[in-house]
Enzyme design. Structure first.
Site, PDB file in Angstrom:
ATOM      1  N   HIS A  59      30.784  48.645  28.699  1.00  0.00           N
ATOM      2  CA  HIS A  59      31.624  48.573  27.507  1.00  0.00           C
ATOM      3  C   HIS A  59      32.731  49.614  27.623  1.00  0.00           C
ATOM      4  O   HIS A  59      32.551  50.655  28.270  1.00  0.00           O
ATOM      5  CB  HIS A  59      30.802  48.853  26.237  1.00  0.00           C
ATOM      6  CG  HIS A  59      29.851  47.747  25.873  1.00  0.00           C
ATOM      7  ND1 HIS A  59      29.180  47.693  24.684  1.00  0.00           N
ATOM      8  CD2 HIS A  59      29.477  46.643  26.573  1.00  0.00           C
ATOM      9  CE1 HIS A  59      28.428  46.593  24.639  1.00  0.00           C
ATOM     10  NE2 HIS A  59      28.578  45.951  25.784  1.00  0.00           N
ATOM     11  N   GLU A  61      33.825  51.851  25.662  1.00  0.00           N
ATOM     12  CA  GLU A  61      33.491  53.215  25.222  1.00  0.00           C
ATOM     13  C   GLU A  61      32.714  53.971  26.300  1.00  0.00           C
ATOM     14  O   GLU A  61      32.979  55.140  26.570  1.00  0.00           O
ATOM     15  CB  GLU A  61      32.626  53.183  23.956  1.00  0.00           C
ATOM     16  CG  GLU A  61      33.251  52.503  22.773  1.00  0.00           C
ATOM     17  CD  GLU A  61      32.789  51.063  22.641  1.00  0.00           C
ATOM     18  OE1 GLU A  61      32.911  50.288  23.622  1.00  0.00           O
ATOM     19  OE2 GLU A  61      32.310  50.701  21.553  1.00  0.00           O
ATOM     20  N   CYS A  89      28.831  49.418  19.355  1.00  0.00           N
ATOM     21  CA  CYS A  89      27.480  48.851  19.273  1.00  0.00           C
ATOM     22  C   CYS A  89      26.469  49.999  19.301  1.00  0.00           C
ATOM     23  O   CYS A  89      26.836  51.165  19.399  1.00  0.00           O
ATOM     24  CB  CYS A  89      27.256  47.896  20.445  1.00  0.00           C
ATOM     25  SG  CYS A  89      27.123  48.724  22.049  1.00  0.00           S
ATOM     26  N   CYS A  92      26.836  52.164  22.534  1.00  0.00           N
ATOM     27  CA  CYS A  92      28.029  53.014  22.592  1.00  0.00           C
ATOM     28  C   CYS A  92      27.999  54.110  21.523  1.00  0.00           C
ATOM     29  O   CYS A  92      28.440  55.229  21.772  1.00  0.00           O
ATOM     30  CB  CYS A  92      29.283  52.165  22.472  1.00  0.00           C
ATOM     31  SG  CYS A  92      29.483  51.079  23.905  1.00  0.00           S
TER      32      CYS A  92
END
Ligand SMILES: [Zn+2]
Length: 156
Positions: A59, A61, A89, A92
């Protein structure tokens, strides 16, 4: 957030879900590239790379946190700000807590999987000993538009 949005757009062009993130360093006394006196220089910027890398954890992040920590030579990103186009999420949000960032700024709300106020509030959970400040809704409409444009393009 403009830089994070640009990363999101680039990710979308690569066929990734368009989410972008930027890590800002601690504020330099007296001046700031981001225009906000509390924000420092850009340490890292990344877009979602899950498809290309085949990595479920890639992801935006996480990639930005890793790159910023590598640039600083320290896993502790104390004083730093994570800026991301979509509400983080659980993974993260957890990574942001573990990295000890001071602040998480996000754009669009993720009502289906968000862990910064929507489904969960990992960042502000009082049971954790580190709780970043949360700023939500920054350029939210533009961040959401990049995502909805991507998904409507896929259905077409
Ligand atoms: Zn995530």
């Amino acid at each position: 957030m403009r830089l994070a949005l640009a990363e999101a757009v680039r990710a979308g062009e690569r066929g990734e879900v368009p989410v972008g993130a930027v890590l800002l360093g601690p504020a330099a006394a007296g001046r700031s590239e981001a225009g906000d006196p509390e924000l420092g220089r850009v340490l890292a910027a990344a877009g979602n790379d899950r498809e290309a890398s085949g990595d479920p954890t890639a992801h935006a992040e996480v990639l930005a946190l890793r790159a910023a920590a590598a640039a600083r030579g320290d896993w502790r990103l104390t004083g730093c700000t994570l800026v991301v186009t979509l509400e983080p999420c659980t993974m993260c949000a957890g990574a942001a807590v573990l990295a000890r960032v001071d602040r998480v700024v996000y754009g669009a709300v993720d009502e289906k999987a968000g862990a910064a106020g929507s489904l969960w509030d990992v960042l502000r959970d009082r049971r954790l000993n580190h709780r970043p400040e949360v700023v939500m809704g920054v350029l939210a409409d533009e961040c959401a538009a990049v995502l909805s444009g991507f998904f409507s393009g896929r259905r077409a």
